[in-house]
Design a protein around this motif. Structure first.
Motif, short mmCIF file in Angstrom:
data_model
loop_
_atom_site.label_atom_id
_atom_site.label_comp_id
_atom_site.label_asym_id
_atom_site.label_seq_id
_atom_site.Cartn_x
_atom_site.Cartn_y
_atom_site.Cartn_z
N THR A 181 0.04 4.67 8.99
CA THR A 181 -0.71 4.27 7.80
C THR A 181 0.06 3.16 7.10
O THR A 181 1.08 3.18 6.68
CB THR A 181 -1.30 5.13 6.85
OG1 THR A 181 -1.90 6.40 7.61
CG2 THR A 181 -2.20 4.70 6.15
N ASN A 210 -0.32 0.95 4.15
CA ASN A 210 -1.13 0.85 2.69
C ASN A 210 -0.93 -0.72 1.98
O ASN A 210 -0.28 -1.56 2.34
CB ASN A 210 -0.31 1.93 1.84
CG ASN A 210 -0.47 3.30 2.60
OD1 ASN A 210 -1.63 3.73 2.82
ND2 ASN A 210 0.52 3.96 2.84
N SER A 264 -5.83 0.43 2.54
CA SER A 264 -4.84 0.92 3.54
C SER A 264 -5.71 1.11 5.02
O SER A 264 -6.63 1.03 4.87
CB SER A 264 -4.15 2.38 3.19
OG SER A 264 -4.92 3.20 3.33
#
Length: 451
Positions: A45, A47, A19
């Motif tokens: 984020t 992933n 990620s």
């Protein structure tokens, strides 16, 4: 702007994907590509990245698309993780009772950190809510591989927050000092900083000086950086005004009959005031000070706030002018048979020019003679150069001019005879009282005689 590539989580022993954390994202809703990832906030984020190289653009709510981010390389699946790396340790603060530690070097993919059975992903994480004590951590990746323990992590006891400073004696501005001060107590042990003002020091009490008019309250920060709640409010009053010097007005000097003078003062302050010397109290913008003996004076005025002015200009009260003594009656010259008026000599007259009344007789010198006085009774005052008038002299009596008899009246004349060699004459109309007939110095009385 292009998304900023942050932490990249690589695949772990049991997880084949990684990620990446992106930051610098625009305000509002956005879409990240590739992937048509929608969301909001300055960071996100991404992933589930399989091994390979990635870069990202972001499209904001206006439909504008950034340049591509830096490349993101996702490695192939790693072996058993290494021990977590101890990073930044956040100690308990004045307002937060627990600490935290940042652990990095975590395996790609999902992991579990112990103690605590803390699950997560990414190469770093922060473990929060740590009470005071010593900790170390292992990480188990998604393949079930567990690392060696991290280095020890010491979480300190929470530092104390000081109590609010206690307000003590407040010194207000005075007539001569424009600022006030306040005493504060209950300050913490060790070094401290008081705000506002960034005032540093140590000890349980201090005095803050040079405070202009206004309302203040203070916090104190101890050596641990903990800041108290504010103190009670402190009111510093405006400096009381100092009155201006009294303005000297009309000066009344002593007179011949009044031994003291007076002065009018104006420009006095509003409200009640006290004038010195003399501790003269009153109110109003003007006043007159009476009963001043000869001398030089100046005056200050103190207003209702107790503030005292500078002195007034000097005020000169002259010596009372001298009142002359009554003229002294000297030689009196009475009218004569041939002079119808008399005169009197006066002495004891004042120095300088003078005027004698009645008669408005002017002159100078200690003595004078007043002539041409008809029959009557007189007394005299003298006025000196200061305008002061004496008491009256003793009475001066001028007699009536003595009467001049009429010429004798010639009556019967007896001539010499054959036997008498002389003659005679009868005179009448002679004056009353004794008389003398000349030639011959013949004395007698009666209204007639025969020579």
């Amino acid at each position: 702007t292009a998304p900023i590539v942050g932490a990249i989580t690589q695949p772990t022993c049991t997880v084949a994907t990684g990620s990446v954390q992106l930051s610098g994202l625009p305000l509002g809703n956005w879409t990240i590509n590739p992937g048509a990832i929608t969301g909001s906030g300055a960071t996100t984020t991404i992933n589930n990245l399989v091994a390979g190289t990635y870069n990202y653009t972001v499209t904001n709510a206006d439909g504008c698309t950034s340049l591509a981010s830096a490349n993101v390389l996702i490695n192939t699946q790693p072996p058993t993780p290494t021990a977590p790396i101890v990073g930044a340790i956040t100690q308990p603060t004045c307002t937060v009772a627990t600490g935290s530690v940042e652990l990095s070097g975590l395996p790609l993919g999902n992991w579990t950190i112990n103690p605590g059975a803390i699950n997560g992903t990414g190469t770093s994480t922060t473990i929060n809510n740590l009470l005071a004590g010593t900790y170390n951590y292992t990480v188990t990746n998604s393949d079930g591989c567990t690392s060696l323990p991290s280095a020890n992590i010491l979480i300190n006891t929470q530092p104390p927050t000081p109590t609010s400073p206690i307000v003590g004696a407040i010194t207000q501005p005075t007539c001569t000092v424009a600022t006030g001060s306040v005493q504060l107590s209950g300050l913490p042990l060790g070094n401290w900083t008081i705000n506002p003002g960034a005032i540093t020091g140590s000890g349980s009490t201090t005095t803050i000086n040079n405070l202009l008019a206004g309302t203040y309250n203070y916090t104190v920060t101890n050596a641990d950086g903990c800041t108290s709640l504010p103190s009670a409010n402190i009111l510093i009053n405006t400096q009381p005004p100092t009155p201006t010097a009294p303005i000297v007005g009309a000066i009344t000097q002593p007179t011949c009959t009044v031994a003291t003078g007076s002065v009018q003062l104006s420009g006095l302050p509003l409200g009640n005031w006290t004038i010195n010397p003399g501790a003269i109290t009153g109110s109003g913008a003007t006043t007159t000070i009476n009963n001043l003996l000869a001398g030089t004076y100046n005056y200050t005025v103190t207003n209702a706030d107790g503030c005292t002015s500078l002195p007034s200009a000097n005020i000169l009260i002259n010596t009372q002018p001298a009142t002359p003594t009554a003229p002294i009656v000297g030689a009196i010259t009475q009218p004569t048979c041939t002079v119808a008026t008399g005169s009197v000599e006066l002495s004891g007259l004042p120095l300088g020019n003078w005027t004698i009344n009645p008669g408005a007789i002017t002159g100078s010198g200690a003595t004078t003679t007043i002539n041409n006085l008809l029959a009557g009774t007189y007394n005299y005052t003298v006025t000196n150069a200061d305008g002061c008038i004496s008491l009256a002299s003793a009475n001066v009596l001028i007699n009536t001019q003595p009467a001049t008899p009429t010429a004798p009246i010639v009556g019967a004349i007896t001539q010499p005879t054959c036997t008498v060699a002389t003659g005679s004459v009868e005179l009448s109309g002679l004056p009353l009282g004794n008389w003398t007939i000349n030639p011959g110095a013949i004395n007698g009385t009666g209204t007639s005689t025969t020579i």
